[in-house]
Structures are given as structure tokens and as C-alpha cells.
Enzyme design. Sequence first.
Site, PDB file in Angstrom:
ATOM      1  N   CYS A 129      36.638  35.164  63.568  1.00  0.00           N
ATOM      2  CA  CYS A 129      35.451  35.179  64.111  1.00  0.00           C
ATOM      3  C   CYS A 129      35.127  36.224  65.097  1.00  0.00           C
ATOM      4  O   CYS A 129      33.784  36.743  64.993  1.00  0.00           O
ATOM      5  CB  CYS A 129      35.354  33.796  64.789  1.00  0.00           C
ATOM      6  SG  CYS A 129      36.537  33.412  65.868  1.00  0.00           S
ATOM      7  N   HIS A 242      31.169  32.742  71.210  1.00  0.00           N
ATOM      8  CA  HIS A 242      32.338  33.615  71.894  1.00  0.00           C
ATOM      9  C   HIS A 242      31.152  34.914  72.432  1.00  0.00           C
ATOM     10  O   HIS A 242      30.159  35.124  71.952  1.00  0.00           O
ATOM     11  CB  HIS A 242      33.177  34.425  71.020  1.00  0.00           C
ATOM     12  CG  HIS A 242      34.183  33.402  70.245  1.00  0.00           C
ATOM     13  ND1 HIS A 242      34.572  32.206  70.887  1.00  0.00           N
ATOM     14  CD2 HIS A 242      34.982  33.498  69.363  1.00  0.00           C
ATOM     15  CE1 HIS A 242      35.269  31.567  70.166  1.00  0.00           C
ATOM     16  NE2 HIS A 242      35.816  32.446  69.167  1.00  0.00           N
TER      17      HIS A 242
HETATM   18  P1  NAP Z   1      39.492  21.805  62.748  1.00  0.00           P
HETATM   19  O1  NAP Z   1      38.138  21.283  63.477  1.00  0.00           O
HETATM   20  O2  NAP Z   1      40.576  21.454  63.535  1.00  0.00           O
HETATM   21  O3  NAP Z   1      39.327  21.376  61.458  1.00  0.00           O
HETATM   22  C1  NAP Z   1      40.452  21.247  60.341  1.00  0.00           C
HETATM   23  C2  NAP Z   1      39.980  20.549  59.070  1.00  0.00           C
HETATM   24  O4  NAP Z   1      40.995  20.797  58.192  1.00  0.00           O
HETATM   25  C3  NAP Z   1      39.751  19.161  59.243  1.00  0.00           C
HETATM   26  O5  NAP Z   1      38.747  18.890  57.939  1.00  0.00           O
HETATM   27  C4  NAP Z   1      41.109  18.548  58.534  1.00  0.00           C
HETATM   28  O6  NAP Z   1      40.926  17.467  58.095  1.00  0.00           O
HETATM   29  C5  NAP Z   1      41.404  19.639  57.604  1.00  0.00           C
HETATM   30  N1  NAP Z   1      42.814  19.580  57.277  1.00  0.00           N
HETATM   31  C6  NAP Z   1      43.779  19.859  58.299  1.00  0.00           C
HETATM   32  N2  NAP Z   1      44.955  19.563  57.722  1.00  0.00           N
HETATM   33  C7  NAP Z   1      44.839  19.299  56.306  1.00  0.00           C
HETATM   34  C8  NAP Z   1      45.761  19.283  55.288  1.00  0.00           C
HETATM   35  N3  NAP Z   1      47.013  19.253  55.262  1.00  0.00           N
HETATM   36  N4  NAP Z   1      45.160  18.944  53.851  1.00  0.00           N
HETATM   37  C9  NAP Z   1      43.420  18.835  54.005  1.00  0.00           C
HETATM   38  N5  NAP Z   1      42.716  19.168  54.916  1.00  0.00           N
HETATM   39  C10 NAP Z   1      43.385  19.269  56.212  1.00  0.00           C
HETATM   40  O7  NAP Z   1      39.426  23.277  62.578  1.00  0.00           O
HETATM   41  P2  NAP Z   1      38.105  24.381  62.409  1.00  0.00           P
HETATM   42  O8  NAP Z   1      37.823  24.962  64.017  1.00  0.00           O
HETATM   43  O9  NAP Z   1      37.053  23.809  61.706  1.00  0.00           O
HETATM   44  O10 NAP Z   1      38.913  25.514  61.638  1.00  0.00           O
HETATM   45  C11 NAP Z   1      39.217  25.547  60.262  1.00  0.00           C
HETATM   46  C12 NAP Z   1      39.781  26.867  59.826  1.00  0.00           C
HETATM   47  O11 NAP Z   1      38.701  27.871  59.919  1.00  0.00           O
HETATM   48  C13 NAP Z   1      41.172  27.622  60.607  1.00  0.00           C
HETATM   49  O12 NAP Z   1      41.796  28.160  59.484  1.00  0.00           O
HETATM   50  C14 NAP Z   1      40.528  28.344  61.501  1.00  0.00           C
HETATM   51  O13 NAP Z   1      41.286  29.466  61.819  1.00  0.00           O
HETATM   52  C15 NAP Z   1      39.181  28.950  60.930  1.00  0.00           C
HETATM   53  N6  NAP Z   1      38.059  29.427  61.590  1.00  0.00           N
HETATM   54  C16 NAP Z   1      37.606  28.564  62.691  1.00  0.00           C
HETATM   55  C17 NAP Z   1      36.993  29.075  63.641  1.00  0.00           C
HETATM   56  C18 NAP Z   1      36.253  28.150  64.916  1.00  0.00           C
HETATM   57  O14 NAP Z   1      35.623  28.763  65.417  1.00  0.00           O
HETATM   58  N7  NAP Z   1      36.547  26.951  64.921  1.00  0.00           N
HETATM   59  C19 NAP Z   1      36.201  30.307  63.394  1.00  0.00           C
HETATM   60  C20 NAP Z   1      36.726  30.947  62.237  1.00  0.00           C
HETATM   61  C21 NAP Z   1      37.533  30.677  61.445  1.00  0.00           C
HETATM   62  P3  NAP Z   1      41.190  15.792  58.680  1.00  0.00           P
HETATM   63  O15 NAP Z   1      39.931  15.373  59.272  1.00  0.00           O
HETATM   64  O16 NAP Z   1      41.938  15.201  57.598  1.00  0.00           O
HETATM   65  O17 NAP Z   1      42.387  16.188  59.950  1.00  0.00           O
END
Ligand code: NAP
Length: 338
Positions: A129, A242
Site C-alpha cells: 500500500c 496512510h
Molecule cells: P484482515 O482484515 O485481517 O482480513 C483477512 C481476510 O483473510 C479475512 O477475510 C479472513 O477470513 C481471510 N483469511 C484469513 N486466513 C484465511 C485462511 N486460512 N483461509 C481463507 N481465508 C482466510 O486483513 P486485510 O487488512 O484485509 O489484509 C488482507 C491482505 O491484504 C494481506 O495480505 C495484507 O497484507 C494485504 N493488504 C492490506 C492492506 C490494508 O491496508 N489493510 C493494504 C494492502 C494490502 P476470516 O473472516 O475467515 O478470518
Amino acid sequence: MAGLRVGILGATGAVGTELLQLLEERSLPLEELRLLASPRSAGQQLPFAGETLPVVEVSEDAFQGLDLVLASAGGSVSRQWLPIAVAAGAVAVDNSSAYRMDGAVPLVVPEVNPEDLAHHQGIIANPNCTTILMTVALWPLHRVRPIQRIVAATYQSASGAGSRAMAEMKDQAIAILQDRPPPTDIFPYPLAFNLFPHNSPLNEQGYCQEEMKMVQETRKIFHAPDLRVSATCVRVPVLRAHSESLNIEFQTPFPVEEARTLLGQAPGVRFVEDWQRNYFPMPMEASGQDDVLVGRIRQDISHPCGLELWLSGDQIRKGAALNAIQIAEVLLEKNLLG
Ligand code: NAP
């Protein structure tokens, strides 16, 4: 292609929720939308376009018949499932860091290097990001006069660590205001009323993983392997969006007015500057916006070929979900799906 059959892997998370909202707002022609997550949230119903859709546990069969998978469930989940999704015939756009530095995988910011999509082999990586926000703001300058060196300092919100981290920072704030010890299950230290250097693993040179992502990914996106980049990434008690302070150095002086004109016309950038009012980009105003807010451009008084600028951008939106949807839109337009 008539209608797209799309899956979201990680549909219940911070990025997944934003992907759902963007699919409602934008014009990708949807024939089917499949919501995938872990067993923890399988069975939940999520609102979409006036209806509710069930969340299904990810499995080998879950990808059958899909044209496009938008993955936002973390690196190990992407590594496990995206090869299966691609084998089933889908193109995958991955928000995790799993494939970003893989030489065979395009790492794309549509405002910068959409042409790299032509070489995809099934998986396309969405950059980190902070890198997306920085490259959107710097590309309009770099393409005119190549940047020699970038020194970045980031001010990263709680939501960068996911939806549970956002909730934890709110709980911390309430606890501190009530003179109770703040909970620290997700973050290593209290973030509310505090800040700390980014908590990703450190290398032997003392840089954390987040900082090295900015170095390596920027070089790959700009096709500039020798670009000098140094970053200091810091988590700050902001809920969403950010900010970044960027010092950029060129071979020759870059007139501030020319930089301002270029950025004023750049796609994905909104210029926010009112010097009379000391009014510049702020994370609260960047939240929910598609554009990266850029301003406070000034000559670096310590270097004749340097510029300083400041930006705020919604890292869940442009820094993740929107960038992925824009990639999908280019893939569709250029007939690169399926
Ligand atoms: P998050 O809010 O913690 O959400 C994680 C998601 O992944 C939830 O839907 C969760 O489902 C699912 N998940 C976790 N473990 C799993 C598994 N074993 N099998 C299937 N689904 C699973 O995280 P996020 O912030 O959205 O980030 C997700 C990804 O995007 C990460 O790789 C992160 O580095 C990247 N990212 C995030 C941002 C940001 O600003 N947040 C920006 C750029 C990139 P459950 O509800 O079932 O737990």
C-alpha cells in the site's frame, strides 16, 4: 466476455469489504460473485447490491468456473490457493506480498505500468500500500526527469494491519481514557495515543520488511533497478489512510511550479494545497477517496536538485482494493482475462 465470474478470497477482511463496495460502485460486468474466507466466517452473509451473499470456506472446488479471483487473505493463503485458482482457469490479482518480487509476476499500478499486464501468466501482484501511494505521486515526475534518490518517511494507520487492528486501536483508546491497561493482542505496543516504528521483521541492516518493500517494489514498478530508495515506516494512531513525507532528488533542478503543474494533471492524484491556511493532505480527508492527495511541494533547501512533498492516501482503497479492481478493468479492456 459477457459477464465476469469473480471470487474474493478474504471477503470478510478490511480489503475484502472494500473490494465488495468497489464492485458495487464500479462497472465490471458481474455474472457471479463468490465470497471465500476461512472456516471461521463460513456461513456469514454479507450485503452486496441490495442482497446478501453467503461466505463460503475456501476449498479446491471453490474456484471452479471463476474468471477472476481477487485475493486479500494474506501471503500464506495466497501461496496455498492461487496456483489452484489459476489451474482452474482463473486470473488472480493478489493483494499479499507472496508473489510481488517473483520475476514472472507483473507488479502493477495502473497509472504507472499497465503495459506489464500483457505478460501475466495467471497471477498479478498488487504492490504494498505505501508503495502504491508513493508511485502514483512520483511517476508523473519520474517519467519527465528520472528520480535519482527517494527518502521516504511514512505515517501508517491502524487499518494497514487489518480490521482486527482497527478494532484494537479503538479499544486501546477507550481503555486509556478510562485509566485501564490497553489491550495489545494484534499490535506489539499500544498504538492509541502513541506511535512506533513499523513492527515487521528487521533485516541485518536495520530496515524492516515494510521499508524494504518500498525499496524493491518501487524499483520493479518503475523498471529502475538502480533507483536509490530509503524509507522509515511508522505506525501512527490514525484509523484509516496512510501519509508519507517524500524527499526526492533529481540529476538537475526540478522547478517547483513544473512539478505542481505535472501533479495537477496526473491521473489518480488530487492536488491539495492552500498555503494561506496551512491546509494540506490529511488522512481523515483521504479516507474513502480514490485519489492520492498530494501537496506541500517545495524546494529542498538542503539540496539544489531536491524536492519535498507530502501525501495522504486511503491505503485500503487505492493502496489495495481499488488498485486491484483497476487492474481487473485493464485486463478486461485489453482482453487479458481467460
Ligand atoms: P484482515 O482484515 O485481517 O482480513 C483477512 C481476510 O483473510 C479475512 O477475510 C479472513 O477470513 C481471510 N483469511 C484469513 N486466513 C484465511 C485462511 N486460512 N483461509 C481463507 N481465508 C482466510 O486483513 P486485510 O487488512 O484485509 O489484509 C488482507 C491482505 O491484504 C494481506 O495480505 C495484507 O497484507 C494485504 N493488504 C492490506 C492492506 C490494508 O491496508 N489493510 C493494504 C494492502 C494490502 P476470516 O473472516 O475467515 O478470518
